[in-house]
Design a protein around this motif. Structure first.
Motif, PDB file in Angstrom:
ATOM      1  N   UNK A  87     -16.865 -17.563 -27.610  1.00  0.00           N
ATOM      2  CA  UNK A  87     -15.511 -17.977 -27.958  1.00  0.00           C
ATOM      3  C   UNK A  87     -14.682 -18.195 -26.696  1.00  0.00           C
ATOM      4  N   UNK A  88     -13.534 -18.774 -26.860  1.00  0.00           N
ATOM      5  CA  UNK A  88     -12.550 -18.819 -25.791  1.00  0.00           C
ATOM      6  C   UNK A  88     -11.596 -17.648 -26.010  1.00  0.00           C
ATOM      7  N   UNK A  89     -11.736 -16.603 -25.202  1.00  0.00           N
ATOM      8  CA  UNK A  89     -10.843 -15.453 -25.280  1.00  0.00           C
ATOM      9  C   UNK A  89      -9.670 -15.709 -24.336  1.00  0.00           C
ATOM     10  N   UNK A  90      -8.505 -15.936 -24.914  1.00  0.00           N
ATOM     11  CA  UNK A  90      -7.327 -16.275 -24.115  1.00  0.00           C
ATOM     12  C   UNK A  90      -6.616 -15.043 -23.568  1.00  0.00           C
ATOM     13  N   UNK A  91      -6.831 -13.893 -24.211  1.00  0.00           N
ATOM     14  CA  UNK A  91      -6.173 -12.665 -23.761  1.00  0.00           C
ATOM     15  C   UNK A  91      -7.024 -11.469 -24.171  1.00  0.00           C
TER      16      UNK A  91
END
Length: 516
Positions: A129-133
């Protein structure tokens, strides 16, 4: 950005203005900075990552130490119409957990325990996934000097690296400058933007009563609640005492609903008690530290400590559950001779002693000599070693840290005696430190200066001006207290069977994150 954030806050949370510290932290998070935020209990720390989750692309991963905290926040978000949230815990059915894994990319806000992040399959799924935070809630747990030291928190920097170094937000309500420094060090984030705010709350008053016996404590509580029948939490260090006190107070206070709560109860019973208290069907909870974290009940007026917690940090967090609506509330500590014996005993039972460390080392050494390198399942292992799960977590972390273990496999032979001595020294140092924390809280309870100033001195240079009363050292008397009391109790006909059916999904059992 200011106008946009205000509009987003009102749109998603119904608030017209930010509380102290929230805006500053959120602005830095949205700029992609690593942030350390220290905000007082009840100040709305969760908004600091829940609002960015609504505004950022990608997902926000929240590492939380307590199942009930995850569940409560997930339920609140779902009730507000936010469905893109999932909390991985033991209340997820097998089917829902499998569905969540398959559709993980659909969620914007993902809660997980630090122990859950030790599962390679879960981390692999997250890495896609794209973990933004990356949020570390209750971040004091990551520090070896924090009051809830959890070894699996020390592995989070590996997970951050695996997830391609997303921005990190570390949050806590109680962290000394020493612990703040350690959080940054353990996360390998030396340049974190720091937002450190005073931990004291102006509306909470402090009082300590010195009594001779537990019976006198029960009588004192009864008299206080007869005069002030307000929503109350009473903290104990003993499960047995929660039940005993609840029975005695129920008899003494026929007009109030009293219940007990501790980690030895069935999970369904605990959820039921929690929901009844949140919905004003219960007036008084006799509880251990297992109750309260993540419970955002606004109108708790009185927090009583029947037993002393093992350190000031826990005390501040538990007291901070009172008066979240800003109205006058009181912290009452009941102190009697030898009250320090129980916390000292609990501390000395948390970590393995020299004999236990030696016994575990002998066990591992014998397996290597037999050519058996894989350890048995944890339940069988703990039974063979005759130690608690908490002690094994501590030992396992240090075995892995010394390169002795990889997952459940002993890597090879070592200088066992040297390793044994090193771990024994660490355990002894940690125990000594925690015992000193007991002394710190005892000193606070008996010193003669302003309680507010003395309590927060290790954390900050100044304290706020009290909104109502300060403390008994500054002249407060219960006879002068005029708290807001609720007019009527909510209907007793609330359908709790239906409520439980909605909030519970019985399934496979992850480990319970915390008990008491």
């Amino acid at each position: 950005m200011t106008d946009n954030l205000n509009k987003a806050l009102e749109k998603y949370f119904g608030h017209q203005s930010f509380r102290e510290g929230q805006r500053e932290i959120i602005e830095d998070v949205l700029q992609g900075k690593d942030v350390l935020g220290i905000l007082p209990t009840g100040s709305g720390k969760s908004v600091c990552y829940q609002l960015p989750a609504r505004l950022m692309s990608g997902a926000v991963l929240v590492i939380s130490p307590l199942i009930s905290l995850m569940m409560d926040q997930e339920k609140q978000l779902a009730a507000s119409g936010y469905k893109d949230v999932i909390a991985f815990n033991s209340f997820l059915s097998v089917q829902k957990k499998q569905d969540a894994f398959r559709n993980l990319a659909a969620y914007k806000l993902i809660y997980a325990s630090p122990e859950m992040l030790q599962r390679k399959g879960f981390v692999k799924k997250l890495s896609e996934l794209r973990i933004s935070l990356f949020v570390v809630d209750e971040a004091h747990c990551i520090s070896q000097w924090g009051h809830e030291f959890r070894p699996d928190y020390l592995k989070l920097h590996h997970i951050i690296e695996t997830l391609q170094h997303p921005p990190v937000l570390a949050l806590s309500a109680t962290a000394t400058p020493e612990v703040q420094k350690d959080i940054s060090f353990q996360l390998r984030k030396p340049a974190m933007a720091r937002h450190i705010y005073p931990m004291d709350r102006e509306n909470i008053t402090f009082q300590v009563d010195e009594l001779e016996t537990p019976s006198e404590k029960i009588k004192r509580i009864s008299n206080v609640l007869k005069a002030h029948p307000v929503p109350t939490m009473i903290y104990f260090s003993s499960r047995n005492w929660t039940e005993k006190a609840a029975a005695e107070l129920s008899a003494a206070l026929p007009d109030m609903n009293v219940a007990f709560y501790h980690g030895g109860m069935e999970q369904s019973d605990r959820i039921l008690i929690q929901q009844q208290f949140m919905n004003d069907q219960l007036d008084v909870i006799c509880c251990t530290s297992a109750f309260g974290m993540g419970i955002d009940k606004q109108n708790i007026r009185l927090v009583i400590h029947f037993h002393l917690p093992p350190q000031i940090e826990s005390f501040i967090q538990e007291v901070g559950r009172a008066g979240r609506d800003g109205l006058s509330s009181v912290s009452l500590v009941l102190l009697s001779p030898n009250d320090d014996l129980l916390p000292r005993k609990l501390i000395q039972s948390e970590l393995p002693d020299r004999e236990e460390i030696a016994r575990v080392i002998r066990y591992m050494k014998s397996r290597v000599q037999q050519g058996v390198f894989r350890l048995p399942e944890q339940d069988m292992l703990l039974e063979s070693l005759q130690i608690s799960e908490t002690k094994w977590r501590f030992l396992r972390y240090h075995f892995e840290n010394h390169g002795m273990m990889d997952n459940d496999r002993i890597v090879s032979s070592f200088d066992w005696e040297t390793i044994q001595e090193k771990i024994s020294r660490v355990a002894a140092e940690r125990t000594k430190y925690k015992l000193a924390k007991v002394n710190e809280l005892l000193w606070w309870a008996v010193q003669t200066e302003c309680r507010r100033k003395a309590l927060f001195a290790p954390f900050q240079d100044t304290t706020k001006e009290p909104s109502y009363h300060c403390c008994d050292r500054c002249g407060f008397k219960f006879s002068e207290w005029a708290p807001v009391t609720k007019a009527t109790r909510k209907s007793e006909s609330y359908n709790w069977k239906q409520a439980l059916k909605q909030i519970m999904l019985q399934g496979d059992s992850d480990e319970e994150i915390k008990s008491g």
